[in-house]
Design a protein around this motif. Structure first.
Motif, PDB file in Angstrom:
ATOM      1  N   GLY A 114     100.438  81.708  82.859  1.00 26.51           N
ATOM      2  CA  GLY A 114      99.851  82.601  84.065  1.00 26.51           C
ATOM      3  C   GLY A 114      98.893  82.136  84.975  1.00 26.51           C
ATOM      4  O   GLY A 114      98.497  80.802  85.004  1.00 26.51           O
ATOM      5  N   ASP A 115      98.440  82.852  86.021  1.00 27.48           N
ATOM      6  CA  ASP A 115      97.438  82.224  87.024  1.00 27.48           C
ATOM      7  C   ASP A 115      96.236  81.444  86.725  1.00 27.48           C
ATOM      8  O   ASP A 115      95.514  81.980  85.579  1.00 27.48           O
ATOM      9  N   PRO A 143      90.973  73.793  78.797  1.00 28.90           N
ATOM     10  CA  PRO A 143      91.903  74.182  77.328  1.00 28.90           C
ATOM     11  C   PRO A 143      93.177  75.032  77.629  1.00 28.90           C
ATOM     12  O   PRO A 143      93.112  76.052  78.407  1.00 28.90           O
ATOM     13  N   GLY A 144      94.271  74.698  77.313  1.00 27.71           N
ATOM     14  CA  GLY A 144      95.395  75.485  77.235  1.00 27.71           C
ATOM     15  C   GLY A 144      95.995  75.026  78.756  1.00 27.71           C
ATOM     16  O   GLY A 144      97.147  75.815  78.974  1.00 27.71           O
ATOM     17  N   ARG A 145      95.676  74.210  79.632  1.00 28.46           N
ATOM     18  CA  ARG A 145      96.485  73.803  80.684  1.00 28.46           C
ATOM     19  C   ARG A 145      96.813  72.607  80.545  1.00 28.46           C
ATOM     20  O   ARG A 145      96.372  71.683  80.073  1.00 28.46           O
ATOM     21  N   THR A 146      98.020  72.145  81.272  1.00 26.84           N
ATOM     22  CA  THR A 146      98.626  70.958  81.400  1.00 26.84           C
ATOM     23  C   THR A 146      98.239  70.263  82.522  1.00 26.84           C
ATOM     24  O   THR A 146      97.905  70.893  83.501  1.00 26.84           O
ATOM     25  N   ASP A 147      98.176  68.857  82.396  1.00 28.59           N
ATOM     26  CA  ASP A 147      98.175  67.969  83.640  1.00 28.59           C
ATOM     27  C   ASP A 147      99.173  68.408  84.917  1.00 28.59           C
ATOM     28  O   ASP A 147      98.615  68.564  85.872  1.00 28.59           O
ATOM     29  N   ASN A 148     100.258  68.870  84.293  1.00 23.56           N
ATOM     30  CA  ASN A 148     101.464  69.131  85.311  1.00 23.56           C
ATOM     31  C   ASN A 148     101.107  70.571  85.904  1.00 23.56           C
ATOM     32  O   ASN A 148     101.230  70.335  87.122  1.00 23.56           O
ATOM     33  N   ASN A 152     100.404  70.689  89.938  1.00 24.79           N
ATOM     34  CA  ASN A 152     101.265  71.744  90.719  1.00 24.79           C
ATOM     35  C   ASN A 152     100.397  72.465  91.390  1.00 24.79           C
ATOM     36  O   ASN A 152     100.615  72.851  92.628  1.00 24.79           O
ATOM     37  N   TYR A 153      99.405  73.044  90.906  1.00 22.32           N
ATOM     38  CA  TYR A 153      98.291  73.854  91.535  1.00 22.32           C
ATOM     39  C   TYR A 153      97.821  73.197  92.791  1.00 22.32           C
ATOM     40  O   TYR A 153      97.730  73.645  93.695  1.00 22.32           O
ATOM     41  N   TRP A 154      97.401  71.812  92.771  1.00 23.96           N
ATOM     42  CA  TRP A 154      96.725  71.023  93.682  1.00 23.96           C
ATOM     43  C   TRP A 154      98.088  70.985  94.793  1.00 23.96           C
ATOM     44  O   TRP A 154      97.488  71.129  95.868  1.00 23.96           O
ATOM     45  N   ARG A 155      99.015  70.481  94.388  1.00 22.48           N
ATOM     46  CA  ARG A 155      99.930  70.282  95.311  1.00 22.48           C
ATOM     47  C   ARG A 155     100.513  71.490  96.226  1.00 22.48           C
ATOM     48  O   ARG A 155     100.481  71.345  97.201  1.00 22.48           O
ATOM     49  N   THR A 156     100.494  72.633  95.546  1.00 21.34           N
ATOM     50  CA  THR A 156     100.877  73.666  96.175  1.00 21.34           C
ATOM     51  C   THR A 156      99.782  74.581  96.934  1.00 21.34           C
ATOM     52  O   THR A 156      99.746  74.655  98.275  1.00 21.34           O
ATOM     53  N   ARG A 157      98.779  74.988  96.157  1.00 25.51           N
ATOM     54  CA  ARG A 157      97.774  75.697  96.769  1.00 25.51           C
ATOM     55  C   ARG A 157      96.832  74.953  97.594  1.00 25.51           C
ATOM     56  O   ARG A 157      96.707  75.168  98.844  1.00 25.51           O
ATOM     57  N   VAL A 158      96.192  73.839  96.778  1.00 22.91           N
ATOM     58  CA  VAL A 158      95.155  73.127  97.610  1.00 22.91           C
ATOM     59  C   VAL A 158      95.596  72.539  98.924  1.00 22.91           C
ATOM     60  O   VAL A 158      94.816  72.642  99.849  1.00 22.91           O
ATOM     61  N   GLN A 159      96.825  71.826  98.852  1.00 18.87           N
ATOM     62  CA  GLN A 159      97.086  71.037 100.062  1.00 18.87           C
ATOM     63  C   GLN A 159      97.739  71.990 100.870  1.00 18.87           C
ATOM     64  O   GLN A 159      97.923  71.762 102.252  1.00 18.87           O
ATOM     65  N   LYS A 160      98.111  73.222 100.625  1.00 23.44           N
ATOM     66  CA  LYS A 160      98.450  74.511 101.599  1.00 23.44           C
ATOM     67  C   LYS A 160      97.216  74.754 102.309  1.00 23.44           C
ATOM     68  O   LYS A 160      97.387  74.692 103.580  1.00 23.44           O
TER      69      LYS A 160
END
Length: 361
Positions: A114-115, A143-148, A152-160
């Motif tokens: 999830g988000d 915890p519970g989150r992957t590097d991938n 992806n979060y960085w590339r999609t949201r932040v870079q946007k």
DNA sequence: AATTGGCGCAACCGCGACTCC
DNA sequence: GGGAGTCGCGGTTGCGCCAAT
């Protein structure tokens, strides 16, 4: 374990990346080069045949539900590790690499789906500002989150967001935007969420790091930067000592999480403290120290103060704004804020207003 | 209803580091 | 010491979904 149907949707025949592996068109050979090139061509042909044989044996592309179940069951019985051997032993027609990726990024039972929560987003922004694209290192603190996932979060949201700002994601300007606009609002949102659930804030590390906080009452859309955090150990609503302690516990979570991780590097990263990790009972003193460490890079607090004045001075005082902008290289910001940007609450094409930032979440 | 474009995310790749023989 | 096998990381690709047109 709920297996998403989409994992089987692609099926065989979808092999992203295969084209990229094919050798490109060979340039015309000159006569002296022919013998050597013919040998190379033979080698190349053999290699192609080998690859074709491998391609028949090894599956690529999206995983099927059956494959997922096979992998899950095998790991449940035998545990992780030695991925190539595991792939063969489990009867999976996949590379060990592929199995490892599927397990770590998707099938692991301790994964959080999830988000990202506001807390997690704050942590990502904060850690990335210090470590850059060290995704696995950042993931070790979530915890519970992957590097991938984080990548992806960085590339999609932040870079946007950076694109919206017309600036590079690594530029000082964008980092200022994150630090002074986005992160305080995230902290505010996180605090509101915790208040709503009557829970202590779990991991507001950026607050510990001396990040300015947004005042809860921002009915006008203006943001007040609270610079009192650095020299006070009073209990700020969103930066309570309890949050500091839980942040520390988040690190210990990671340590235990990495206990079943083979990589010594990973374990070391998980155990590594956030900067100079303070004792739990001295977070506020440590915050000042950490702030000083950050000041080595740029004058955080004077910039924060400048922005605070910007927000409170209003659009009328153009002379003041331009003076501050000249001092802090914030010309674009001032322009954006005063010309229908942050101060008026309306949007502009290239610069964020607070409303824009929030809508972009 | 069909098309298009953007976005999110799973999966892949290359490369360097590490381990074992 | 060095070669092969393996692992882990960061970057990239491309499919599927969905909203806009």
């Amino acid at each position: 374990m709920v297996l998403q149907q989409s994992s089987a949707a692609g099926g065989a025949g979808m092999f992203p990346g295969v084209a990229a592996c094919r050798p490109g068109p060979r340039p015309a050979a000159t006569a002296p080069m022919m013998a050597k090139q013919e040998r190379e061509a033979d080698d190349e042909h053999e290699e192609e045949q080998r690859q074709a044989a491998n391609a028949e044996e090894l599956r690529r592309g999206p995983w099927t539900v059956d494959e997922d179940l096979t992998l899950i069951n095998y790991i449940a019985d035998h545990g992780e590790g030695r991925w190539n051997a595991l792939a063969r032993a489990a009867g999976l027609k996949r590379t060990g690499k592929s199995c490892r990726l599927r397990w770590l990024n998707y099938l692991r039972p301790d994964l959080k789906r999830g988000d990202f929560t506001a807390d997690e987003q704050l942590l990502i922004l904060d850690l990335h500002s210090r470590w850059g694209n060290r995704w696995s290192k950042i993931a070790a603190h979530l915890p519970g989150r992957t590097d991938n996932e984080i990548k992806n979060y960085w590339r999609t949201r932040v870079q946007k967001h950076a694109k919206q700002l017309n600036c590079d994601v690594n530029s000082k300007r964008f980092k200022d935007a994150m630090r002074f606009l986005w992160m305080p609002r995230l902290a505010e949102r996180a605090a509101a969420q915790h208040q709503h659930h009557r829970q202590p804030s779990p991991s507001l590390t950026p607050c510990i790091m001396g990040m300015p906080t947004a005042a809860p009452s921002s009915s006008s859309g203006l943001m007040m930067l609270d610079t009192t955090v650095s020299n006070s150990n009073s209990n700020s609503s969103s930066c309570s000592p309890s949050s500091a302690v839980t942040s520390s516990s988040s690190c210990s979570n990671l340590t235990s999480e990495s206990a079943h991780d083979d990589g010594a590097r990973h374990a070391a990263a998980a155990a590594e403290p956030i900067l100079t990790a303070p004792a739990d009972d001295d977070y506020w003193g440590a915050a000042t120290t950490m702030q000083q460490q950050q000041n080595d890079h740029y004058d955080f607090w004077s910039t924060a103060s400048a922005l605070q004045h910007l927000c409170t001075a209003g659009a009328a005082d153009h002379h003041f704004q331009h003076q501050v902008a000249a001092d802090h290289d914030l010309t674009g910001w001032v322009q954006g804020f005063s010309d229908g940007g942050i101060l008026s609450g309306s949007s502009s094409d290239n610069l964020w207003s607070l409303d824009d930032i929030w809508r972009m979440q």
